[in-house]
Design an enzyme around this catalytic site. Structure first.
Site, PDB file in Angstrom:
ATOM      1  CE  LYS A  13      27.140  15.827  41.481  1.00  0.00           C
ATOM      2  NZ  LYS A  13      26.989  14.616  42.277  1.00  0.00           N
TER       3      LYS A  13
HETATM    4  C1  LIG Z   1      26.254  15.210  43.687  1.00  0.00           C
HETATM    5  C2  LIG Z   1      24.833  15.428  44.028  1.00  0.00           C
HETATM    6  C3  LIG Z   1      24.446  16.123  45.174  1.00  0.00           C
HETATM    7  C4  LIG Z   1      25.395  16.556  46.246  1.00  0.00           C
HETATM    8  O1  LIG Z   1      26.417  17.340  45.816  1.00  0.00           O
HETATM    9  P1  LIG Z   1      27.739  17.437  46.741  1.00  0.00           P
HETATM   10  O2  LIG Z   1      28.550  18.462  46.019  1.00  0.00           O
HETATM   11  O3  LIG Z   1      28.352  16.087  46.747  1.00  0.00           O
HETATM   12  O4  LIG Z   1      27.318  17.898  48.081  1.00  0.00           O
HETATM   13  C5  LIG Z   1      23.106  16.355  45.383  1.00  0.00           C
HETATM   14  N1  LIG Z   1      22.176  15.930  44.528  1.00  0.00           N
HETATM   15  C6  LIG Z   1      22.498  15.248  43.416  1.00  0.00           C
HETATM   16  C7  LIG Z   1      21.417  14.820  42.494  1.00  0.00           C
HETATM   17  C8  LIG Z   1      23.833  14.953  43.138  1.00  0.00           C
HETATM   18  O5  LIG Z   1      24.143  14.263  42.042  1.00  0.00           O
END
Ligand SMILES: *Cc1c(COP(=O)(O)O)cnc(C)c1O
Length: 375
Positions: free
Chosen positions: A186
């Protein structure tokens, strides 16, 4: 000549030496679990989101699940969401005992098509989880109009949207529950982690309970458990990474936008008509440019295309395969053809490299590789 080029992954975190030193300090301190760094990160995030309460967790996934639990969502309830997301978005609904109800996406934004939401609302509908795909926000006016009209709780899956905005307001600084992920891909990350923006102190207190086994403490030796919680707290090691990342968030997002602009100018105005591929919406007002994707034309086999790009030392991602077509969801009654736009996008989308440490030459290398495969 291309043999001398380094492999270009589709994403990579940027971590400075101060952050590495801060993590070493945590390790030396002996206090590794949730502690002063978690408190500091929560305070910084709260300030970032306009003073709203924020609590951190060990993933974006559990962040959304906890939001649903605070909202009292459970067996017998229906929660509306999009089939075009990481599977976590729908999994958390099932985890609470509720039923996911999918609505197809808009072909341009790849976000849930809010014009199709009213048609699936029933007396059991309790909440909606929209996703701000690639950091491009949903139409927030329309979303909260619907939520008001049908008394739905909203859990924004803003996993990808830190630093995105709507009409000049930051995503997370308004609305209902807003969930962010700090997973390593992210825009800012803590290795693994997430945070939830909440409405008030009471919800924040519940979030603290749900993230640590439902425990409340009073005095030196008083403890009680009155709800079923889990083990979802963030470590101080992760929080130290997050604090180091927060310093660069604005700069990271600005770099992403600059690279995205360079993608558009390098592809050129004729790219879509020449190749039949689709570029993302060029929204430089609202998006944090978490990802830059293209949708390949129907006649291009994605796996073959990805291999051709790999041969040129370029790694691609695909975000995402339509959730309802996974076996677990098919076993719950979902089939091909139910959400045709999400299915088409899920089959043909590829994510191009985009991360702050890239430069314009990297973008040009990707663009010429894509063109040589498609033209
Ligand atoms: C990364 C992501 C998640 C999950 O996040 P985690 O921290 O990996 O549990 C959920 N929804 C979207 C759209 C994502 O990009």
């Amino acid at each position: 000549m291309s043999d001398s080029l380094a492999f270009l992954p589709f994403t990579k975190p940027s971590i400075d030496e101060d952050t590495i030193a801060a993590v070493a300090d945590v390790l030396r301190s002996g206090w590794l679990t949730s502690g002063p760094n978690v408190q500091k990160l929560e305070a910084q995030l709260s300030e970032y989101f306009g003073g709203r309460p924020v609590r951190t967790f060990n993933s974006g996934t559990c962040t959304m699940e906890i939001a649903l639990r605070i909202a009292g969502i459970g067996a017998g309830d229906e929660v509306i969401t999009t089939p075009n997301s990481w599977v976590a978005t729908a999994n958390v609904i099932i985890e609470t005992g509720a039923t996911p109800v999918f609505v197809d996406i808009d072909p341009k934004t790849h976000n849930i098509d809010l014009n199709k939401v009213e048609a699936v609302i029933t007396p059991r509908t309790k909440a909606i989880i929209p996703v701000h795909m690639c950091g491009l926000p949903c139409d927030m006016d329309k979303l909260y109009e619907l939520a008001d009209k049908y008394k739905l709780r909203v859990v924004e899956d803003a996993a990808q949207a830190i630093g995105s905005s709507w009409k000049g307001k930051r995503i997370g600084a308004f609305g209902d529950f807003v969930s962010f992920s700090f997973q390593v891909n992210k825009n800012i990350m803590t290795g693994e982690g997430g945070c939830l923006v909440l409405n008030n102190a009471e919800e924040a207190r519940l979030a603290e309970k749900y993230r640590l086994q439902g425990v409340t403490r009073s005095g030196l030796d008083g403890i009680d458990v009155d709800v079923l919680g889990g083990k979802y707290n963030m470590t101080d090691i992760a929080a130290a990474i997050g604090l180091g990342q927060m310093k660069h968030l604005a700069e990271f997002n600005a770099k992403r936008a600059e690279l995205a602009r360079h993608y558009f100018s390098s592809f050129g105005a004729d790219f879509e008509t020449q190749t039949g591929a689709e570029l993302p919406v060029a929204n430089f007002e609202n998006s944090n440019w978490h990802m830059f994707h293209i949708v390949l034309p129907e006649n291009v086999n994605r796996a073959v295309f990805m291999q051709q790009m790999l041969d040129k030392k370029i790694g691609l991602g695909y975000h995402y395969r339509a959730i309802h077509l996974f076996t677990y969801y098919r076993e719950r009654g979902f089939t091909d053809g139910m959400f045709p736009i999400a299915e088409r996008v899920g089959k043909q989308i590829v994510t191009l490299p985009l991360f702050p440490a890239m430069n314009k030459e990297d973008v040009e290398r990707v663009v010429s590789a894509v063109k040589s495969c498609l033209l």
